[in-house]
Design an enzyme around this catalytic site. Structure first.
Site, PDB file in Angstrom:
ATOM      1  N   HIS A 187       6.636  -2.471   0.197  1.00 57.29           N
ATOM      2  CA  HIS A 187       6.814  -2.736   1.628  1.00 57.29           C
ATOM      3  C   HIS A 187       5.562  -2.290   2.392  1.00 57.29           C
ATOM      4  O   HIS A 187       5.016  -3.016   3.219  1.00 57.29           O
ATOM      5  CB  HIS A 187       8.059  -1.991   2.147  1.00 57.29           C
ATOM      6  CG  HIS A 187       8.118  -1.843   3.636  1.00 57.29           C
ATOM      7  ND1 HIS A 187       7.349  -0.915   4.320  1.00 57.29           N
ATOM      8  CD2 HIS A 187       8.813  -2.506   4.578  1.00 57.29           C
ATOM      9  CE1 HIS A 187       7.582  -1.028   5.615  1.00 57.29           C
ATOM     10  NE2 HIS A 187       8.473  -1.989   5.809  1.00 57.29           N
ATOM     11  N   GLU A 191       2.756  -4.397   4.433  1.00 55.06           N
ATOM     12  CA  GLU A 191       2.435  -4.002   5.816  1.00 55.06           C
ATOM     13  C   GLU A 191       0.909  -3.951   6.018  1.00 55.06           C
ATOM     14  O   GLU A 191       0.387  -4.446   7.023  1.00 55.06           O
ATOM     15  CB  GLU A 191       3.078  -2.633   6.070  1.00 55.06           C
ATOM     16  CG  GLU A 191       2.795  -1.993   7.401  1.00 55.06           C
ATOM     17  CD  GLU A 191       3.421  -0.581   7.449  1.00 55.06           C
ATOM     18  OE1 GLU A 191       4.584  -0.405   7.059  1.00 55.06           O
ATOM     19  OE2 GLU A 191       2.717   0.347   7.889  1.00 55.06           O
TER      20      GLU A 191
END
Ligand code: NBP
Length: 478
Positions: A187, A191
């Site tokens: 994740h 990002e």
């Protein structure tokens, strides 16, 4: 014992998570912190939370109903190990220890094994969304034994963010041992890529498109109403619109152009390298932060460049081209991220449902975006999907952006404006799309200097050519 859940570590993340837990119907929260001032200050500042304050680990354990469930929110690393040891001393078999810190998944695998050997459950849970998420609803990625999720699941569901589309809580049992922290790591890698791609889009609109930050803010605000709708696009518009009150300059011009990082992007790339998964978009994003920090090198090189490329002339269609290039590159970043998640799952034996992961990222976390629904749909259509861009919907989206994407990457190169993540994403796409790759030549070179052998397109087996002799070929595996 009066509390159904406990929190250890009451700095900003732990305090906010404890308040979030206490605000939900049915929860009574025990709190503990190494230095008791934090515990007492938190309880005094929030009497409405009804915290059960404790000053020793034994008191903390005694205050919890069985199976005891405690969430650790201390500094990642040694502090986490120390707290786990202390909890193991006072907890009993069947109790659940959750590490909500930003642990490296390898550490979580190790800790899970050690805690399991003591008869307790250990759950490494990635928690995204920063301070505000912890207080109002984060996206939560728990790993650990499925059994512990029966106790833990409802508690985490009560505090998680809820997807705007259907109100489902942004938490799911991701997989065993380190799976949750692995997915949280990816994740963060995505990002990094998302932020870099947005940065490149801004730079091109400004330096090639000739737009001012406030105008670009308007563009981003408009893009936020379409396929690109996401938290990061939304806050980009806010940052670009902001004017420095002291100098009246666009705020973005006042900030030193050196991007910091705390390591999760680097972990993602290191892990991808060790699994040989090409996450080139994420990699370029991490490298770009690195380049930005090489101040002395930048200062040494800049004066040596005597001829700057001529700025290409673009018309209004350039803005839409950049939007499409950003969208296509973003699809690639997610395709690479999910590839890494599924490769990690295979390597470590995790049964990860990629569609469920896409769904729990729809709210509460930094990469929350409308298009995560599309990713969930794609894996729903075909759970065995080889790549996100093999899905008909995403294949169509990328194909529709194709020409614009190429124009933007070419324009960036002509203009001398760096667009490493745009370029790497396009090359990745072209690599997957090519009938033949120059890897064939590389195999020839490897066989020439190292007798590493090669396969043939026309028959099975491994072969070696006698390069230093008469160049006859022999089969080496039969
Ligand atoms: P910090 O990472 O700043 O850690 C401070 C806490 O750790 C305090 O409660 C401190 O206790 C405790 N602690 C330390 Br340091 N050493 C300890 C030890 N040996 N034994 C017991 N406790 C110890 O807190 P944070 O910023 O709230 O973050 C907590 C976790 O959440 C971290 O793993 C972080 O990576 C993760 N996280 C943070 C964010 C974010 O946006 N900040 C987002 C997502 C995840 P003391 O009060 O006695 O010193």
């Amino acid at each position: 014992a009066s509390a159904n859940i406990g929190v250890v570590g009451l700095a900003v993340m732990g305090a906010n998570l404890a308040r979030n837990l206490a605000s939900r119907e049915g929860n009574t929260v025990a709190i503990y912190n190494r230095s008791p001032e934090r515990t007492n200050n938190l309880a005094a500042a929030h009497p409405e939370a009804g915290f059960v304050t404790t000053e020793t680990m034994q008191e903390f354990a005694d205050s919890l109903q069985r199976p005891r469930t405690a969430i650790i929110m201390v500094q990642a690393g040694k502090a986490t190990d120390a707290v786990i040891d202390q909890l193991c001393e006072v907890f009993e078999p069947g109790d659940i220890i959750v590490d909500g810190g930003n642990a490296l998944f390898d550490d979580t695998i190790r800790r899970e094994r050690a805690v399991r050997e003591r008869g307790l459950h250990f759950v490494g849970a990635g928690i995204s969304g920063g301070e505000e998420g912890a207080l109002n609803g984060p996206s939560i990625m728990p790993g650990g034994p499925a059994e512990s999720y029966e106790t833990l699941g409802p508690i985490l569901e009560s505090i998680a963010a809820r997807a705007p589309e259907d109100g489902t809580p942004c938490v799911t049992h991701v997989g065993t041992d380190g799976a949750g922290h692995f997915v949280k790591m990816v994740h963060n890698g995505i990002e990094y890529a998302d932020m870099q791609l947005i940065g490149e889009a801004y730079d091109l609109l400004r330096r090639v498109g000739g737009l001012e930050p406030a105008q670009i803010a308007d563009m981003f605000a408009e893009w936020n109403r379409g396929d690109l709708e996401s938290y990061l696009i939304e806050i980009t518009a806010e940052v670009l619109r902001h004017v420095d009150p002291e100098t009246n300059a666009p705020f973005v011009d006042i900030i030193v152009d050196r991007a910091g990082m705390k390591g999760t992007g680097t972990w993602t790339v290191q892990t991808a390298l060790s699994l040989a998964v090409p996450v080139s978009g994420i990699g370029e994003a991490v490298f770009a932060r690195g380049v930005s920090g090489r101040t002395a090198q930048r200062e040494a090189v800049r004066p040596t460049i005597t001829s700057r490329p001529e700025m290409p002339v673009v018309d209004e269609s350039f803005v839409e081209d950049v939007r499409l290039a950003l969208y296509a590159s973003k699809v690639i970043a997610y395709a690479q991220g999910f590839d890494l998640i599924l490769s990690g799952a295979e390597e470590y034996g995790w049964d990860i449902n990629p569609g469920a992961v896409a769904k729990i990222w729809r709210a509460g976390c930094i990469i929350r975006a409308r298009f995560l629904n599309r990713i969930a749909d794609a894996y729903g259509r075909d759970p065995q999907l080889q790549s996100l861009i093999a899905d008909p919907y995403f294949a169509g989206e990328v194909a529709a952006s194709d020409a614009a994407w190429r124009r933007v990457v070419a324009t960036a190169a002509y203009a001398g404006v760096p667009a490493p993540a745009f370029g790497a994403s396009l090359s990745y796409y072209d690599s997957l799309a090519s009938d033949r790759l120059p890897a064939a030549l590389i195999q020839g070179q490897r066989d020439f200097f190292g007798a590493h052998t090669y396969g043939r397109v026309d028959k099975p087996g491994a072969f070696h050519t006698d390069w230093s002799g008469d160049r006859t070929e022999r089969r080496t595996d039969a």
